[in-house]
Design a protein around this motif. Sequence first.
Motif, PDB file in Angstrom:
ATOM      1  N   GLN A 135     -16.998 -23.950  -8.508  1.00  0.00           N
ATOM      2  CA  GLN A 135     -17.398 -23.733  -6.758  1.00  0.00           C
ATOM      3  C   GLN A 135     -16.525 -22.675  -6.329  1.00  0.00           C
ATOM      4  O   GLN A 135     -17.039 -21.976  -5.430  1.00  0.00           O
ATOM      5  N   LYS A 136     -15.202 -22.577  -6.573  1.00  0.00           N
ATOM      6  CA  LYS A 136     -14.558 -21.574  -6.256  1.00  0.00           C
ATOM      7  C   LYS A 136     -14.779 -20.322  -6.393  1.00  0.00           C
ATOM      8  O   LYS A 136     -14.534 -19.131  -5.592  1.00  0.00           O
ATOM      9  N   VAL A 137     -15.138 -20.132  -7.692  1.00  0.00           N
ATOM     10  CA  VAL A 137     -15.552 -18.529  -8.345  1.00  0.00           C
ATOM     11  C   VAL A 137     -17.080 -18.521  -7.811  1.00  0.00           C
ATOM     12  O   VAL A 137     -17.557 -17.280  -8.409  1.00  0.00           O
ATOM     13  N   LYS A 138     -17.475 -19.205  -7.140  1.00  0.00           N
ATOM     14  CA  LYS A 138     -18.960 -19.301  -6.426  1.00  0.00           C
ATOM     15  C   LYS A 138     -20.047 -19.193  -7.523  1.00  0.00           C
ATOM     16  O   LYS A 138     -21.050 -18.476  -7.182  1.00  0.00           O
ATOM     17  N   ILE A 139     -20.128 -19.877  -8.683  1.00  0.00           N
ATOM     18  CA  ILE A 139     -21.075 -19.998  -9.574  1.00  0.00           C
ATOM     19  C   ILE A 139     -21.310 -21.350  -9.995  1.00  0.00           C
ATOM     20  O   ILE A 139     -21.545 -21.404 -11.293  1.00  0.00           O
ATOM     21  N   GLN A 154     -19.902 -12.557 -13.527  1.00  0.00           N
ATOM     22  CA  GLN A 154     -20.178 -13.769 -13.780  1.00  0.00           C
ATOM     23  C   GLN A 154     -19.146 -14.448 -15.033  1.00  0.00           C
ATOM     24  O   GLN A 154     -18.544 -15.200 -14.485  1.00  0.00           O
ATOM     25  N   ARG A 157     -15.834 -14.348 -13.941  1.00  0.00           N
ATOM     26  CA  ARG A 157     -15.501 -15.478 -12.985  1.00  0.00           C
ATOM     27  C   ARG A 157     -15.082 -16.571 -13.709  1.00  0.00           C
ATOM     28  O   ARG A 157     -14.314 -17.565 -13.578  1.00  0.00           O
ATOM     29  N   GLU A 187     -16.960  -8.347  -7.322  1.00  0.00           N
ATOM     30  CA  GLU A 187     -16.754  -9.856  -7.276  1.00  0.00           C
ATOM     31  C   GLU A 187     -15.812 -10.485  -7.835  1.00  0.00           C
ATOM     32  O   GLU A 187     -15.142 -11.403  -7.743  1.00  0.00           O
ATOM     33  N   ASP A 190     -12.536  -9.988  -5.865  1.00  0.00           N
ATOM     34  CA  ASP A 190     -12.411 -10.971  -4.664  1.00  0.00           C
ATOM     35  C   ASP A 190     -11.870 -12.086  -4.873  1.00  0.00           C
ATOM     36  O   ASP A 190     -11.072 -12.744  -4.291  1.00  0.00           O
ATOM     37  N   THR A 191     -12.438 -12.708  -6.354  1.00  0.00           N
ATOM     38  CA  THR A 191     -11.846 -13.983  -6.933  1.00  0.00           C
ATOM     39  C   THR A 191     -10.387 -13.686  -6.741  1.00  0.00           C
ATOM     40  O   THR A 191      -9.471 -14.630  -6.535  1.00  0.00           O
ATOM     41  N   GLU A 194      -8.236 -13.805  -3.639  1.00  0.00           N
ATOM     42  CA  GLU A 194      -8.439 -15.219  -2.992  1.00  0.00           C
ATOM     43  C   GLU A 194      -7.376 -15.736  -3.697  1.00  0.00           C
ATOM     44  O   GLU A 194      -6.672 -16.926  -3.120  1.00  0.00           O
TER      45      GLU A 194
END
Lengths: 255, 485
Positions: A135-139, A154, A157, A187, A190-191, A194
């Motif tokens: 969820q946190k790495v958005k996938i 991806q 991440r 991307e 950004d991870t 964060e």
Amino acid sequence: MAEAAKMQVSDEVAIQITGMNKWYGQFHVLRDINMTVQRGERIVICGPSGSGKSTLIRCINRLEEHQQGHIIVDGTELTNDLKNIDKVRSEVGMVFQHFNLFPHLTILENLTLAPIWVRKVPKREAEETAMYFLQKVKIPEQAHKYPGQLSGGQQQRVAIARSLCMKPRIMLFDEPTSALDPEMIKEVLDTMIELAKEGMTMLCVTHEMGFAQAVANRVIFMDQGQIVEQNEPKEFFNNPKSERTKLFLSQILGH
Amino acid sequence: MSETHAETVTFVRDTMLPPVLPPVGERGAVKWLRENLFSTPLNIALTVAGLGAIWWLVTASLPWWLNSVWNASSLGECRQIVAANAGEGATGACWAMIRERWHQFLFGFYPPAQWWRPVLSFGLLFAALAPVLFAGQKRNLSIILGVVAAYLLVTLYLASAPGLPFVLALVLIGGLLALAQMMPGRLLWFTLIYPALCFWLLWGGSIWSPIVAMAGFGVLYAVFRLASPLIGLAPAAGAGIVAAVLWWLYAEAPVVSALHGAFPIFLQSINSDQFGGFLLAIVIGVTGITFSLPIGILLALGRQSDMLIVKSLSVGFIEFIRGVPLITLLFTASLLLQYFLPPGTNFDIILRVIILVTFFAAAYLAEVIRGGLAALPRGQYEAADALGLDYWRAQRLIILPQALKVSIPAIVSTFIGLFKDTTLVAFVGLMDPLKGVTQIVRADIAWKGIYWEPYIFVGVIFFLICFSMSRYSMYLERKLKTDHR
């Protein structure tokens, strides 16, 4: 000497390296490295290729052995003792240039494997943690695919999430964006940004100077197996002291 | 280039072109024929020559197949029938020999009244293999078990099996079928006890011998579990192995005779020299395949080890076994081994041959698997290390699944080679289907002079078995393909 080194380690010190030397056969790759990393520090290591920067961070989780000096990670000294090595490795997460996901396992299995087998976390719990970090790495929607079905960004991440699932106290990044297309670099960065904001102790070998300026507390410049210069990012980029650093920065920022 | 239209004049497409089929000559059968058979003058010539060769083969052998004789009592009678039907000088196959002697090709000199035992073992073999070959796939497992049940029903009846084993076998298969519906994972337990069951069915004797022998593994496990908290994993494993060996050497015989005295359950004993034909080939082949894979994996890992002694022992074993022809090893098994063993020990010849065939295949497999290990990127080992997995976990969870997957075609080739090499046991006096049984048949005055038929018959069965292995390996490769390259 070992005792003395241990004495100096306070709670605040995450990694302490003293008088460390490493050779590949006759070749002296790392020369007299001394460095202390405080907990929560974010360090970017840069330098020309062959300068030993990757080797340095690979020594921190003993993917490479050092031949002289001391490396103390989280209060545990790295020696030939396998128990200590496994202990350090389970506390230190690592992200590789080429992701190194396990291609025969799904994303979810990649993430839960080490927690289940090393940390002995129950499967259900490990899967919940894995989904949290996906969820946190958005996938999260990729959980049941195989690594080969994901794009490079991806995959990287996922690799970060895989390390985080072990709840590490220190994260090592070995050129995490060097194998990526330009559009995917962002991307991943950004991870990482964060993660830095949350106070993770990070050592990152990278050529992304923008990332260094944005999140690093300290930039270390290495050449020929030695630490040539280290400073706060602002000082480092605006006011480099050594000629070697100036030359490197002019080449890397010149275009 | 800058003068080209698209770059100099502003251009916006307003109608999209619909997709169209390629020209007639570039699709379908015409394209295929042109590209594959008639692309160049040389290819045209080769195509014509190839068709000619096929035509010649078919016309030359077709009468022989068409004039086949199934009912005759000797080769001479076969020839008379062919001559009567197709005229003087015509050729024809004499399958009557197979009709009369098929049982020797299948069972050797196994007593006819006991044929139901190998027949039953063969059926149960598939019940035992299915959970390994199709792990957790309820549908495939049920299909296989259903086929096994049907097979047993027919063959046990034909072999006139006694009532009790007949009923027990069907109850067993029914139980396995039920298990496959509810807990397919548990079917592996049957796979584990199958070797003992099969041994007892084939060789007979007291049922307690295999049970007490299997109990040795129970002793190993119990000692290991009790000792490992006290002295650590590796010494506990060693202690377990020592205890198991002591059990087999000293405790087994008295325990067996005591149990046999109390509960005499037994089958008629069959000696190893009565085994023959495909019974022998399959016993040696299946056992060799089963045990050579784990040994091969250990040897491959040993060869990569940092530990000097482990490494040199593995390299020495692999290079020695690969450097010596299998027949030499078989002679060693049949002649030399007996000299080195204490006098009076009777070490079964089939067992000796199985051990050496297994070692032989294991040495080849070790090299095949080493190739698979070498094909893995260094990063996989590093990622496993960086996550804190220890050596055995990293091997089991990360390295071997990938290395074995890469090696599947070569591993199955080795297995197929092993199975065909079982015919070499003819050289140590065992009755393999190809040379041993065929020679016996051809020594009979009635079938003297028969040549093609027995070899074709044996060849077809070998082909069916090897071809199924090959198809299974292709299925497995497809199933395990996850890399999407």
